[in-house]
Design a protein around this motif. Structure first.
Motif, PDB file in Angstrom:
ATOM      1  N   ASP A   1     -54.241  34.005  24.770  1.00 46.76           N
ATOM      2  CA  ASP A   1     -53.709  34.367  23.751  1.00 46.76           C
ATOM      3  C   ASP A   1     -52.262  34.732  22.784  1.00 46.76           C
ATOM      4  OD1 ASP A   1     -56.775  35.226  22.998  1.00 46.76           O
ATOM      5  OD2 ASP A   1     -56.974  36.901  22.898  1.00 46.76           O
ATOM      6  N   LEU A   2     -52.060  35.428  24.121  1.00 44.66           N
ATOM      7  CA  LEU A   2     -50.431  35.539  23.758  1.00 44.66           C
ATOM      8  C   LEU A   2     -49.412  34.079  23.708  1.00 44.66           C
ATOM      9  CD1 LEU A   2     -49.922  38.800  25.964  1.00 44.66           C
ATOM     10  CD2 LEU A   2     -49.646  38.234  23.890  1.00 44.66           C
ATOM     11  N   LEU A   3     -49.704  33.389  24.390  1.00 43.14           N
ATOM     12  CA  LEU A   3     -49.852  32.140  24.610  1.00 43.14           C
ATOM     13  C   LEU A   3     -49.839  31.139  23.379  1.00 43.14           C
ATOM     14  CD1 LEU A   3     -48.385  29.724  26.051  1.00 43.14           C
ATOM     15  CD2 LEU A   3     -49.984  28.986  27.280  1.00 43.14           C
ATOM     16  N   ARG A   4     -51.295  31.229  23.101  1.00 42.62           N
ATOM     17  CA  ARG A   4     -51.672  30.679  21.757  1.00 42.62           C
ATOM     18  C   ARG A   4     -50.508  31.299  20.249  1.00 42.62           C
ATOM     19  NH1 ARG A   4     -56.165  30.395  23.748  1.00 42.62           N
ATOM     20  NH2 ARG A   4     -56.798  32.278  22.822  1.00 42.62           N
ATOM     21  N   ALA A   5     -50.618  32.631  20.204  1.00 46.90           N
ATOM     22  CA  ALA A   5     -49.196  33.130  19.447  1.00 46.90           C
ATOM     23  C   ALA A   5     -48.414  32.669  19.438  1.00 46.90           C
ATOM     24  CB  ALA A   5     -50.038  34.863  19.447  1.00 46.90           C
ATOM     25  N   ARG A   6     -47.554  32.830  20.485  1.00 42.87           N
ATOM     26  CA  ARG A   6     -45.833  32.363  20.814  1.00 42.87           C
ATOM     27  C   ARG A   6     -45.964  30.954  21.312  1.00 42.87           C
ATOM     28  NH1 ARG A   6     -44.356  38.191  24.299  1.00 42.87           N
ATOM     29  NH2 ARG A   6     -44.543  39.082  22.594  1.00 42.87           N
ATOM     30  N   ALA A   7     -47.608  29.921  21.007  1.00 49.35           N
ATOM     31  CA  ALA A   7     -46.314  28.683  21.245  1.00 49.35           C
ATOM     32  C   ALA A   7     -45.458  27.468  20.624  1.00 49.35           C
ATOM     33  CB  ALA A   7     -47.885  27.930  21.103  1.00 49.35           C
ATOM     34  N   GLU A   8     -44.777  27.990  19.790  1.00 52.25           N
ATOM     35  CA  GLU A   8     -43.484  27.297  19.130  1.00 52.25           C
ATOM     36  C   GLU A   8     -42.687  27.526  19.701  1.00 52.25           C
ATOM     37  OE1 GLU A   8     -43.147  24.953  17.779  1.00 52.25           O
ATOM     38  OE2 GLU A   8     -45.232  24.939  17.416  1.00 52.25           O
ATOM     39  N   GLU A   9     -42.245  29.352  20.469  1.00 51.07           N
ATOM     40  CA  GLU A   9     -41.502  30.147  21.668  1.00 51.07           C
ATOM     41  C   GLU A   9     -41.757  29.470  23.180  1.00 51.07           C
ATOM     42  OE1 GLU A   9     -39.759  34.027  22.779  1.00 51.07           O
ATOM     43  OE2 GLU A   9     -41.330  34.022  20.981  1.00 51.07           O
ATOM     44  N   VAL A  10     -42.227  29.197  23.969  1.00 52.49           N
ATOM     45  CA  VAL A  10     -43.204  28.899  24.740  1.00 52.49           C
ATOM     46  C   VAL A  10     -42.677  27.461  24.426  1.00 52.49           C
ATOM     47  CG1 VAL A  10     -44.386  28.437  26.622  1.00 52.49           C
ATOM     48  CG2 VAL A  10     -44.370  30.756  25.293  1.00 52.49           C
ATOM     49  N   ILE A  11     -42.756  26.576  23.711  1.00 53.26           N
ATOM     50  CA  ILE A  11     -42.547  25.001  24.306  1.00 53.26           C
ATOM     51  C   ILE A  11     -40.986  24.950  23.813  1.00 53.26           C
ATOM     52  CG2 ILE A  11     -42.478  22.916  22.210  1.00 53.26           C
ATOM     53  CD1 ILE A  11     -44.907  23.671  21.327  1.00 53.26           C
ATOM     54  N   ALA A  12     -40.156  25.355  22.469  1.00 53.43           N
ATOM     55  CA  ALA A  12     -38.854  25.827  23.029  1.00 53.43           C
ATOM     56  C   ALA A  12     -37.699  26.075  24.172  1.00 53.43           C
ATOM     57  CB  ALA A  12     -38.389  26.476  21.713  1.00 53.43           C
ATOM     58  N   LEU A  13     -38.263  26.673  24.525  1.00 53.47           N
ATOM     59  CA  LEU A  13     -38.074  27.122  26.036  1.00 53.47           C
ATOM     60  C   LEU A  13     -37.919  26.034  27.162  1.00 53.47           C
ATOM     61  CD1 LEU A  13     -38.912  31.375  25.758  1.00 53.47           C
ATOM     62  CD2 LEU A  13     -36.263  30.242  25.596  1.00 53.47           C
ATOM     63  N   MET A  14     -39.161  25.566  27.125  1.00 49.46           N
ATOM     64  CA  MET A  14     -39.893  25.357  27.944  1.00 49.46           C
ATOM     65  C   MET A  14     -38.889  23.391  27.769  1.00 49.46           C
ATOM     66  SD  MET A  14     -44.354  24.750  28.389  1.00 49.46           S
ATOM     67  CE  MET A  14     -43.906  23.005  30.084  1.00 49.46           C
ATOM     68  N   ALA A  15     -38.790  23.237  26.618  1.00 51.98           N
ATOM     69  CA  ALA A  15     -37.880  21.874  26.103  1.00 51.98           C
ATOM     70  C   ALA A  15     -36.350  22.038  26.981  1.00 51.98           C
ATOM     71  CB  ALA A  15     -37.734  21.731  24.890  1.00 51.98           C
ATOM     72  N   VAL A  16     -35.466  23.453  26.665  1.00 56.28           N
ATOM     73  CA  VAL A  16     -34.518  23.095  27.201  1.00 56.28           C
ATOM     74  C   VAL A  16     -34.343  24.051  28.625  1.00 56.28           C
ATOM     75  CG1 VAL A  16     -32.700  24.967  26.811  1.00 56.28           C
ATOM     76  CG2 VAL A  16     -33.923  24.953  24.567  1.00 56.28           C
ATOM     77  N   GLU A  17     -35.294  24.238  29.343  1.00 54.56           N
ATOM     78  CA  GLU A  17     -34.989  24.488  30.215  1.00 54.56           C
ATOM     79  C   GLU A  17     -35.264  23.273  31.545  1.00 54.56           C
ATOM     80  OE1 GLU A  17     -37.722  28.347  32.089  1.00 54.56           O
ATOM     81  OE2 GLU A  17     -36.387  29.186  30.814  1.00 54.56           O
ATOM     82  N   VAL A  18     -36.259  22.451  31.280  1.00 55.19           N
ATOM     83  CA  VAL A  18     -36.477  21.501  31.947  1.00 55.19           C
ATOM     84  C   VAL A  18     -36.277  20.117  31.982  1.00 55.19           C
ATOM     85  CG1 VAL A  18     -38.533  22.755  32.989  1.00 55.19           C
ATOM     86  CG2 VAL A  18     -39.347  21.135  31.258  1.00 55.19           C
ATOM     87  N   GLY A  19     -35.759  20.418  30.032  1.00 51.65           N
ATOM     88  CA  GLY A  19     -34.816  19.047  29.818  1.00 51.65           C
ATOM     89  C   GLY A  19     -35.835  17.562  29.625  1.00 51.65           C
ATOM     90  N   GLY A  20     -36.936  18.570  28.800  1.00 54.89           N
ATOM     91  CA  GLY A  20     -38.001  17.350  27.998  1.00 54.89           C
ATOM     92  C   GLY A  20     -38.287  17.989  27.152  1.00 54.89           C
ATOM     93  N   THR A  21     -38.274  17.369  26.215  1.00 52.95           N
ATOM     94  CA  THR A  21     -38.961  16.841  24.757  1.00 52.95           C
ATOM     95  C   THR A  21     -39.907  18.130  24.508  1.00 52.95           C
ATOM     96  OG1 THR A  21     -40.526  15.002  24.937  1.00 52.95           O
ATOM     97  CG2 THR A  21     -38.241  14.586  24.719  1.00 52.95           C
ATOM     98  N   ARG A  22     -40.163  18.234  23.458  1.00 51.86           N
ATOM     99  CA  ARG A  22     -41.523  19.570  22.279  1.00 51.86           C
ATOM    100  C   ARG A  22     -42.585  19.522  22.440  1.00 51.86           C
ATOM    101  NH1 ARG A  22     -39.325  23.734  19.966  1.00 51.86           N
ATOM    102  NH2 ARG A  22     -41.283  23.722  18.128  1.00 51.86           N
ATOM    103  N   PRO A  23     -42.371  17.662  22.611  1.00 48.97           N
ATOM    104  CA  PRO A  23     -43.964  16.901  22.830  1.00 48.97           C
ATOM    105  C   PRO A  23     -45.110  16.568  23.641  1.00 48.97           C
ATOM    106  CG  PRO A  23     -42.710  15.813  20.814  1.00 48.97           C
ATOM    107  CD  PRO A  23     -41.792  16.396  21.606  1.00 48.97           C
TER     108      PRO A  23
END
Length: 59
Positions: free
Chosen positions: A17-39
């Protein structure tokens, strides 16, 4: 002895539930941390949030 199956299930469902609620934040963090794209990050986050789904349906 550890946690009961019901307690573990409750924790995993809350985490999903928390991951779904914060998905946009998690996506942005993942993209920055590993150098990946948002998709790419979105592709990784979506299934992770849905994995506990079968447990949710068995309530």
């Amino acid at each position: 002895m550890g946690l009961s199956p019901f307690t573990r299930r409750t924790i995993f469902l809350r985490a999903a539930d928390l991951l779904r609620a914060r998905a946009e934040e998690v996506i942005a963090l993942m993209a920055v941390e590993v150098g990946g794209t948002r998709p790419w990050a979105g592709f990784s986050v979506a299934p992770a949030a849905e994995m506990p789904g079968p447990a949710r349906r068995s309530r």
